[in-house]
Scaffold this motif. Structure first.
Motif, PDB file in Angstrom:
ATOM      1  N   GLN A   1       0.827  -1.202   0.000  1.00 22.07           N
ATOM      2  CA  GLN A   1       0.000   0.000   0.000  1.00 22.07           C
ATOM      3  C   GLN A   1       0.862   1.253   0.000  1.00 22.07           C
ATOM      4  O   GLN A   1       0.626   2.191  -0.773  1.00 22.07           O
TER       5      GLN A   1
ATOM      6  N   LEU B   1       1.232   4.340  -2.888  1.00 30.07           N
ATOM      7  CA  LEU B   1       0.915   5.746  -2.640  1.00 30.07           C
ATOM      8  C   LEU B   1       2.112   6.615  -3.042  1.00 30.07           C
ATOM      9  O   LEU B   1       3.246   6.128  -3.125  1.00 30.07           O
TER      10      LEU B   1
ATOM     11  N   TYR C   1      -3.017   8.866   5.339  1.00 26.18           N
ATOM     12  CA  TYR C   1      -3.638   7.560   5.077  1.00 26.18           C
ATOM     13  C   TYR C   1      -3.643   6.771   6.371  1.00 26.18           C
ATOM     14  O   TYR C   1      -2.638   6.740   7.095  1.00 26.18           O
TER      15      TYR C   1
ATOM     16  N   TRP D   1      -6.572   5.917  -1.958  1.00 21.62           N
ATOM     17  CA  TRP D   1      -5.357   6.625  -2.346  1.00 21.62           C
ATOM     18  C   TRP D   1      -5.637   8.109  -2.515  1.00 21.62           C
ATOM     19  O   TRP D   1      -6.776   8.545  -2.604  1.00 21.62           O
TER      20      TRP D   1
ATOM     21  N   ASP E   1      -3.491  11.746  -4.410  1.00 22.14           N
ATOM     22  CA  ASP E   1      -2.387  12.148  -5.281  1.00 22.14           C
ATOM     23  C   ASP E   1      -2.481  13.638  -5.542  1.00 22.14           C
ATOM     24  O   ASP E   1      -3.571  14.216  -5.552  1.00 22.14           O
TER      25      ASP E   1
ATOM     26  N   MET F   1      -5.161  -0.291  -7.164  1.00 22.92           N
ATOM     27  CA  MET F   1      -5.079   1.130  -6.845  1.00 22.92           C
ATOM     28  C   MET F   1      -3.804   1.742  -7.400  1.00 22.92           C
ATOM     29  O   MET F   1      -3.816   2.826  -7.990  1.00 22.92           O
ATOM     30  N   GLY F   2      -2.674   1.044  -7.224  1.00 23.00           N
ATOM     31  CA  GLY F   2      -1.409   1.574  -7.710  1.00 23.00           C
ATOM     32  C   GLY F   2      -1.411   1.781  -9.218  1.00 23.00           C
ATOM     33  O   GLY F   2      -0.938   2.810  -9.727  1.00 23.00           O
TER      34      GLY F   2
ATOM     35  N   ARG G   1      -3.823   4.716 -10.056  1.00 27.50           N
ATOM     36  CA  ARG G   1      -3.267   6.018  -9.673  1.00 27.50           C
ATOM     37  C   ARG G   1      -2.265   6.508 -10.699  1.00 27.50           C
ATOM     38  O   ARG G   1      -2.276   7.685 -11.107  1.00 27.50           O
TER      39      ARG G   1
ATOM     40  N   ALA H   1      -8.350   7.707   3.450  1.00 26.01           N
ATOM     41  CA  ALA H   1      -7.388   8.626   2.839  1.00 26.01           C
ATOM     42  C   ALA H   1      -7.959  10.041   2.938  1.00 26.01           C
ATOM     43  O   ALA H   1      -9.159  10.245   2.769  1.00 26.01           O
TER      44      ALA H   1
END
Length: 690
Positions: free
Chosen positions: A323, A327, A343, A356, A358, A385-386, A389, A544
């Motif tokens: 995780q 991020l 987070y 997340w 950004d 998610m990664g 993002r 988040a």
């Protein structure tokens, strides 16, 4: 022949005994209750059971009331009435009587109900007897059974509590704080975990019971925990002499603590030792087979819980590492804005999820703020998610509009071949004008905090979550435009901050608004306070948070701006653009750097014309902020990014970007929706003040 045998036995004259004799010898009496007249005959043995003399009884049941406590009388009357009403032929009950000396004695009655031809009860004939010894023997058995049940209950209760322990520390705290060990009679405990051939002491209780030198011990040491780990068998120490003889080093340290017995249990999970548990007792001699079995069962439960806790912590560390890797490692400094991000993983459930945030620096004094939540709470959600993002960041950096960024991200997630969807809010903030373009995809509404601290919900029209909008062909996202005044703060967050099981979402939103309203002015402190609320509340969802405040004193100014289009195969336009750069340098007081600016601009223009199709747009401007800078931008329609490389063997090609890098203070490439912009900046002196 039978007569001769009978005569030879010489039986007693009163054999066989009369029923009255049998009843009397066994402290039983008879009664006959005529329900029609209400009279009750009780023989002398029966009166003796009630501790009454014959002259004290007048034949009415009320005469017995003096010997029956009121609560017992009510219970007996109710039982007899129910038996008569239900049509029962028999009943029986235990009850107490009060003797002459005031003591209570247990008595038992059993009776048969006689009824007439119509079924109406007319007589009750039965016996009463002294049940003191019977219940005394039964009580002893009950006490033994109760003790067994109590010990079994301790193991069951401890096992049930251990089922909720998620970490090794949870198991330790439960054992140290539980009353279960007190119920087992133990006065203190020690527990160690096996690590790399050594036993590390992880718990001791009560406080002050730690033995110096035993924090780490080897498996081959002469200690009871080492022995049970080696042999995988429990060790029950049943006396002080046994302890002193078997483990003299340890007994020398604890001999003054009045320990009379101990039980050391191996903690075994999946057929291998993971540690050991020791229970120490005072005033105890030996262990019964039942106690041994219960303690072994307790050790097995603790071992399974510890194994689960160790595996959970390992999985949690892996998921949390994933995780954190997904991020942003750092949030860029954005001129004109204050930013705080946080987070927090869930305190229940799988602990890790797809939430997340950004921050994306965009050209022209703009910044993109993203908050999102991928469905699910596992490592797969974090992995998705990664990827999402990074893709959303790339689309935004390419210069696409917020609606296009959302639509393309939705298509990407749909084509990722995953069963997850994601909610998201993307806000593009122009810090110069305060204009915010915002798109919401199934996410919770943001909040706006004013300079005075007051907070309000910002309703934003939304579309379907990312992934779902592509699946259903509904990729149109509405762009909402709002203004962020200097000093105002935009709050973006995931639903874990406002949603609680069994509570309404609007209530959670109102509570959050109140927290923000009363919160500190400093963004970092405000973000910490919101996280503290999350930590105290717990929950099964991660959170988040992104806070962005527009600074009031940020107003970059552009002093002059010149622009010209240069077409391919248009030498005149190329000469004109060079003349424009030269004129700007002279007009804006950059004479000392004229050659550097002109050479770098010429390299950027030439590269655009040689390596792309179509023309280029050349822009020269002066930026005034903390320091004056001249900026040269060359924009073309190619998405291919330039790269700096060494010159070829001929030395003719390859020097362009190297020269730009050496000559300018900074340079870079900005993706645009229709191509790219290559730029470089030069420090120039301030104009002299008159």
């Amino acid at each position: 022949m039978a007569d001769r045998a009978a005569g030879a036995l010489s039986l007693p004259d009163d054999w066989p005994a009369h029923a009255d004799v049998s009843l009397t010898l066994n402290r039983m009496g008879c009664f006959d209750w005529d329900l029609t007249t209400g009279l009750m005959h009780v023989d002398e043995p029966g009166l003796d059971v009630f501790d009454l003399h014959p002259d004290e009884y007048d034949g009415h049941p009320a005469s017995l009331a003096a010997r029956v406590p009121a609560d017992e009388a009510v219970r007996l009357d109710s039982m007899v009435a129910q038996a008569l009403k239900r049509g029962s032929d028999h009943y029986g009950a235990y009850f107490r009587i009060r003797c002459r000396d005031g003591t209570l004695r247990w008595t038992h009655t059993q009776a048969c109900v006689r009824r007439d031809e119509s079924g109406r009860p007319v007589r009750i004939i039965g016996i009463v007897r002294d049940a003191t010894q019977e219940l005394a023997d039964s009580s002893a058995r009950v006490e033994v059974d109760e003790e067994r049940r109590r010990q079994t209950s301790v193991v069951e209760t401890t096992t049930a509590a251990l089922a909720h322990a998620r970490t090794v520390q949870d198991v330790i705290e439960l054992l140290k704080n539980s009353h279960g060990l007190e119920h087992l009679g133990a006065t203190s405990l020690v527990m160690g975990l096996l690590e790399s051939g050594r036993i590390r002491l992880v718990a001791e209780g009560p406080e002050g019971s730690f033995v110096p030198g035993t924090r780490y011990t080897r498996v081959d040491d002469q200690y009871p925990m080492s022995e049970v780990v080696r042999t995988l068998a429990p060790r029950f120490i049943e006396s002080k002499e046994d302890f002193a003889e078997s483990y003299p080093r340890l007994w020398h340290a604890i001999g003054d603590r009045d320990i009379s017995a101990a039980a050391y249990l191996p903690l075994i999970a999946q057929a291998r030792p993971i540690g050991a548990l020791g229970l120490l007792y005072r005033d105890k001699i030996g262990f019964t087979p039942e106690e041994r079995n219960l303690l072994v069962a307790l050790g097995s439960s603790i071992a399974q819980s510890l194994q689960r806790a160790v595996l959970y912590e390992q999985e949690h560390d892996l998921a949390e590492g994933l995780q954190q890797a997904m991020l942003p490692r750092r949030i860029p400094e954005v001129p004109g804005a204050e930013i705080a991000v946080r987070y927090r993983s869930a305190r229940l459930g799988q602990d890790i999820g797809g939430d997340w945030y950004d921050i994306i620096a965009l050209p022209g004094g703009r910044v993109g703020a993203v908050i999102g939540d991928v469905q699910g709470h596992d490592t797969h959600a974090a992995a998705v998610m990664g990827q999402l993002r990074i893709v959303l960041r790339a689309y935004a950096a390419e210069g696409h509009t917020p609606a296009t960024v959302m639509a393309r991200s939705s298509v990407f997630l749909h084509e990722l071949d995953t069963d997850r969807f994601a909610t998201c809010t993307y806000a593009e903030v122009d810090l110069t004008t305060g204009v915010v373009q915002m798109v919401r995809a199934g996410h919770v509404d943001p909040l706006i905090r004013n300079q005075d601290g007051s907070c309000r919900r910002l309703p934003v029209p939304g579309g379907l979550p990312l992934g779902l909008s592509a699946e259903f062909g509904r990729l149109e996202y509405t762009v909402s435009t709002v203004e962020l005044d200097p000093g105002q703060t935009l709050l973006l967050y995931t639903d874990g901050l406002v949603e609680q099981p069994g509570a309404d979402l609007d209530d959670g939103m109102q509570l959050l608004a109140a927290l923000v309203d009363d919160g500190p002015h400093d963004l970092q402190l405000l973000a910490d306070q919101l996280c503290e609320v999350v930590d105290e509340r717990g929950g099964d969802d991660d959170v988040a948070i992104l806070l962005l405040r527009r600074k009031g004193n940020y107003a970059p100014q552009v002093f002059g701006r010149l622009q010209q289009h240069v077409g391919q195969n248009d030498p005149e336009a190329l000469r004109s653009s060079r003349h424009m750069v030269r004129a700007a340098v002279r007009a804006w007081g950059a004479h000392e750097r004229a050659d550097e600016v002109e050479l770098a601009a010429d390299e950027l223009i030439t590269n655009a014309l040689l390596h792309t199709d179509g023309g280029a747009v050349v822009t020269v401007r002066v930026l005034s902020g903390i320091e004056r800078r001249m900026r040269v931008e060359v924009e073309d329609r190619s998405s291919a990014l330039p790269r700096r490389r060494d010159a070829g063997e001929s030395g003719v090609s390859g020097r362009g970007l190297m020269l730009v890098d050496r000559l300018s203070e900074s340079w870079g490439v900005e993706s645009r929706g229709s191509g790219k912009c290559v730029w470089c900046e030069f420090l120039i002196p301030d104009r002299p003040r008159i």
